[in-house]
Scaffold this motif. Structure first.
Motif, PDB file in Angstrom:
ATOM      1  N   ARG A   5       0.826  -1.205   0.000  1.00  0.00           N
ATOM      2  CA  ARG A   5       0.000   0.000   0.000  1.00  0.00           C
ATOM      3  C   ARG A   5       0.861   1.255   0.000  1.00  0.00           C
ATOM      4  O   ARG A   5       0.533   2.244  -0.642  1.00  0.00           O
ATOM      5  CB  ARG A   5      -0.930  -0.014   1.214  1.00  0.00           C
ATOM      6  CG  ARG A   5      -1.983  -1.119   1.164  1.00  0.00           C
ATOM      7  CD  ARG A   5      -2.694  -1.234   2.502  1.00  0.00           C
ATOM      8  NE  ARG A   5      -3.719  -2.262   2.466  1.00  0.00           N
ATOM      9  CZ  ARG A   5      -3.480  -3.541   2.640  1.00  0.00           C
ATOM     10  NH1 ARG A   5      -2.240  -3.953   2.843  1.00  0.00           N
ATOM     11  NH2 ARG A   5      -4.469  -4.420   2.611  1.00  0.00           N
ATOM     12  N   ARG A  25      -4.691   7.737   1.692  1.00  0.00           N
ATOM     13  CA  ARG A  25      -4.479   6.327   1.990  1.00  0.00           C
ATOM     14  C   ARG A  25      -4.715   6.036   3.467  1.00  0.00           C
ATOM     15  O   ARG A  25      -5.418   5.078   3.825  1.00  0.00           O
ATOM     16  CB  ARG A  25      -3.068   5.918   1.582  1.00  0.00           C
ATOM     17  CG  ARG A  25      -2.636   4.550   2.077  1.00  0.00           C
ATOM     18  CD  ARG A  25      -3.505   3.428   1.528  1.00  0.00           C
ATOM     19  NE  ARG A  25      -3.301   3.266   0.101  1.00  0.00           N
ATOM     20  CZ  ARG A  25      -3.982   2.406  -0.646  1.00  0.00           C
ATOM     21  NH1 ARG A  25      -4.922   1.669  -0.098  1.00  0.00           N
ATOM     22  NH2 ARG A  25      -3.751   2.311  -1.939  1.00  0.00           N
ATOM     23  N   SER A  28      -8.493   6.302   4.416  1.00  0.00           N
ATOM     24  CA  SER A  28      -9.409   5.319   3.835  1.00  0.00           C
ATOM     25  C   SER A  28      -9.219   3.924   4.423  1.00  0.00           C
ATOM     26  O   SER A  28     -10.144   3.103   4.386  1.00  0.00           O
ATOM     27  CB  SER A  28      -9.231   5.259   2.311  1.00  0.00           C
ATOM     28  OG  SER A  28      -7.942   4.780   1.973  1.00  0.00           O
ATOM     29  N   THR A  29      -8.060   3.646   4.977  1.00  0.00           N
ATOM     30  CA  THR A  29      -7.797   2.315   5.523  1.00  0.00           C
ATOM     31  C   THR A  29      -7.898   2.261   7.047  1.00  0.00           C
ATOM     32  O   THR A  29      -7.802   1.186   7.635  1.00  0.00           O
ATOM     33  CB  THR A  29      -6.398   1.830   5.105  1.00  0.00           C
ATOM     34  OG1 THR A  29      -5.409   2.775   5.547  1.00  0.00           O
ATOM     35  CG2 THR A  29      -6.317   1.685   3.590  1.00  0.00           C
ATOM     36  N   HIS A  30      -8.095   3.396   7.681  1.00  0.00           N
ATOM     37  CA  HIS A  30      -8.085   3.492   9.144  1.00  0.00           C
ATOM     38  C   HIS A  30      -9.366   2.888   9.739  1.00  0.00           C
ATOM     39  O   HIS A  30     -10.474   3.320   9.437  1.00  0.00           O
ATOM     40  CB  HIS A  30      -7.968   4.972   9.548  1.00  0.00           C
ATOM     41  CG  HIS A  30      -7.790   5.197  11.011  1.00  0.00           C
ATOM     42  ND1 HIS A  30      -7.418   6.418  11.510  1.00  0.00           N
ATOM     43  CD2 HIS A  30      -7.937   4.391  12.098  1.00  0.00           C
ATOM     44  CE1 HIS A  30      -7.343   6.345  12.826  1.00  0.00           C
ATOM     45  NE2 HIS A  30      -7.656   5.112  13.203  1.00  0.00           N
ATOM     46  N   ARG A 171      -1.964  12.287   8.528  1.00  0.00           N
ATOM     47  CA  ARG A 171      -3.248  11.597   8.674  1.00  0.00           C
ATOM     48  C   ARG A 171      -4.393  12.569   8.924  1.00  0.00           C
ATOM     49  O   ARG A 171      -5.513  12.393   8.419  1.00  0.00           O
ATOM     50  CB  ARG A 171      -3.152  10.579   9.822  1.00  0.00           C
ATOM     51  CG  ARG A 171      -4.477  10.019  10.347  1.00  0.00           C
ATOM     52  CD  ARG A 171      -5.191   9.200   9.302  1.00  0.00           C
ATOM     53  NE  ARG A 171      -6.481   8.711   9.790  1.00  0.00           N
ATOM     54  CZ  ARG A 171      -7.632   9.360   9.717  1.00  0.00           C
ATOM     55  NH1 ARG A 171      -7.676  10.578   9.145  1.00  0.00           N
ATOM     56  NH2 ARG A 171      -8.749   8.843  10.191  1.00  0.00           N
ATOM     57  N   PHE A 218      -0.984  -2.087  12.521  1.00  0.00           N
ATOM     58  CA  PHE A 218      -1.610  -2.340  11.225  1.00  0.00           C
ATOM     59  C   PHE A 218      -2.636  -3.470  11.308  1.00  0.00           C
ATOM     60  O   PHE A 218      -3.722  -3.385  10.731  1.00  0.00           O
ATOM     61  CB  PHE A 218      -0.523  -2.669  10.203  1.00  0.00           C
ATOM     62  CG  PHE A 218      -1.032  -3.142   8.871  1.00  0.00           C
ATOM     63  CD1 PHE A 218      -1.843  -2.341   8.090  1.00  0.00           C
ATOM     64  CD2 PHE A 218      -0.684  -4.398   8.399  1.00  0.00           C
ATOM     65  CE1 PHE A 218      -2.312  -2.781   6.855  1.00  0.00           C
ATOM     66  CE2 PHE A 218      -1.145  -4.845   7.169  1.00  0.00           C
ATOM     67  CZ  PHE A 218      -1.964  -4.028   6.400  1.00  0.00           C
ATOM     68  N   GLY A 222      -5.580  -1.194  10.668  1.00  0.00           N
ATOM     69  CA  GLY A 222      -5.750  -1.203   9.224  1.00  0.00           C
ATOM     70  C   GLY A 222      -4.903  -0.226   8.443  1.00  0.00           C
ATOM     71  O   GLY A 222      -4.875  -0.282   7.216  1.00  0.00           O
ATOM     72  N   ASN A 223      -4.231   0.696   9.110  1.00  0.00           N
ATOM     73  CA  ASN A 223      -3.312   1.589   8.400  1.00  0.00           C
ATOM     74  C   ASN A 223      -1.924   1.488   9.022  1.00  0.00           C
ATOM     75  O   ASN A 223      -1.725   0.816  10.025  1.00  0.00           O
ATOM     76  CB  ASN A 223      -3.840   3.026   8.360  1.00  0.00           C
ATOM     77  CG  ASN A 223      -3.969   3.661   9.734  1.00  0.00           C
ATOM     78  OD1 ASN A 223      -3.742   3.035  10.762  1.00  0.00           O
ATOM     79  ND2 ASN A 223      -4.376   4.922   9.763  1.00  0.00           N
TER      80      ASN A 223
END
Length: 240
Positions: A5, A25, A28-30, A171, A218, A222-223
């Motif tokens: 990613r 990025r 959107s993945t957090h 972020r 992570f 998720g981020n």
């Protein structure tokens, strides 16, 4: 190795455009875990670093059992709490937004030392009024030219905190619009603080413990912190 990613961001742009690409990025993945979930998360993200199966403390020399969460305390070494390394008062204190429970920035720390730090910026302390058991210091700030106090973490963690702050600036670039403080203006690092953190980033490079924490966060959140995955990316952004 930079994860897939992160590699997707690596080509083409620098400066503010690069920061905005990272922001998109990370946002959107957090996965927002919620504040109550953090103590359980620390068992996965913050053990080790000389503490074995116990929780590592960034502000003191103590290691913590998960039940050692703070209620009341009168001295160092009694309990740990969830420390907002980027103080929540810097964004106005809201507890309903993502940074309030962001695992990258909300970390386990001795309750008493955390209280001594308060909402002070990070900086070099010229004359300490308090020194913790691991050598963290509170006192008059060199960078503020005797106009205020700051908090100085130990050398072995200065780069870690710098990369936390670069992550936070990227972020939450579009979300933290309050407030003007000594170290920040919204999500923007004020020039003196940014310069200091760039120096700390260079002097205290990423190590295996920091990489392991990035991997563990992570899994839960998720981020990632891209400045741990790719330390050279710090220099691709000219103004945080």
């Amino acid at each position: 190795e930079v994860d897939r990613r992160s590699r997707e961001l690596a080509g083409g742009v620098d400066g503010q455009a690069f920061l905005l690409a990272i922001n998109a990025r990370l946002s959107s993945t957090h996965i927002e875990l919620g504040y109550d979930a953090l103590n359980d998360a620390y068992v996965l993200t913050d053990t080790g670093r000389g503490c074995g199966d116990l929780i590592f403390d960034v502000y003191s020399s103590y290691c913590w059992d998960p039940p050692d969460q703070c209620g009341n305390y009168t001295a160092e070494g009694q309990c740990y709490n969830r420390e907002h390394s980027w103080p929540k008062s810097w964004w106005g204190g809201s507890e309903t937004i993502a940074p309030y429970s962001d695992l990258f920035a909300v970390i386990p720390a001795d309750g008493y030392v955390n209280n001594r730090r308060g909402n002070l910026p990070f900086g070099h302390v010229s004359s300490a009024t308090y020194t913790s058991t691991n050598g963290s210091r509170v006192g008059a700030c060199v960078e503020l030219d005797a106009l205020g106090d700051c908090f100085e973490p130990i050398d072995a963690l200065k780069g870690d905190f710098a990369r936390i702050y670069f992550y936070m600036a990227a972020r939450y670039e579009a979300e933290l619009t309050c407030c003007l403080r000594a170290a920040v203006d919204g999500a923007d690092l004020n020039p003196w603080e940014e310069s200091l953190l760039r120096t700390w980033h260079a002097l205290d490079p990423v190590d295996d413990d920091e990489r392991a924490r990035n991997d563990a966060v992570f899994v839960l959140q998720g981020n990632r912190n891209p400045f741990i995955d790719a330390p050279s990316w710090v220099m691709r952004i000219s103004d945080y």
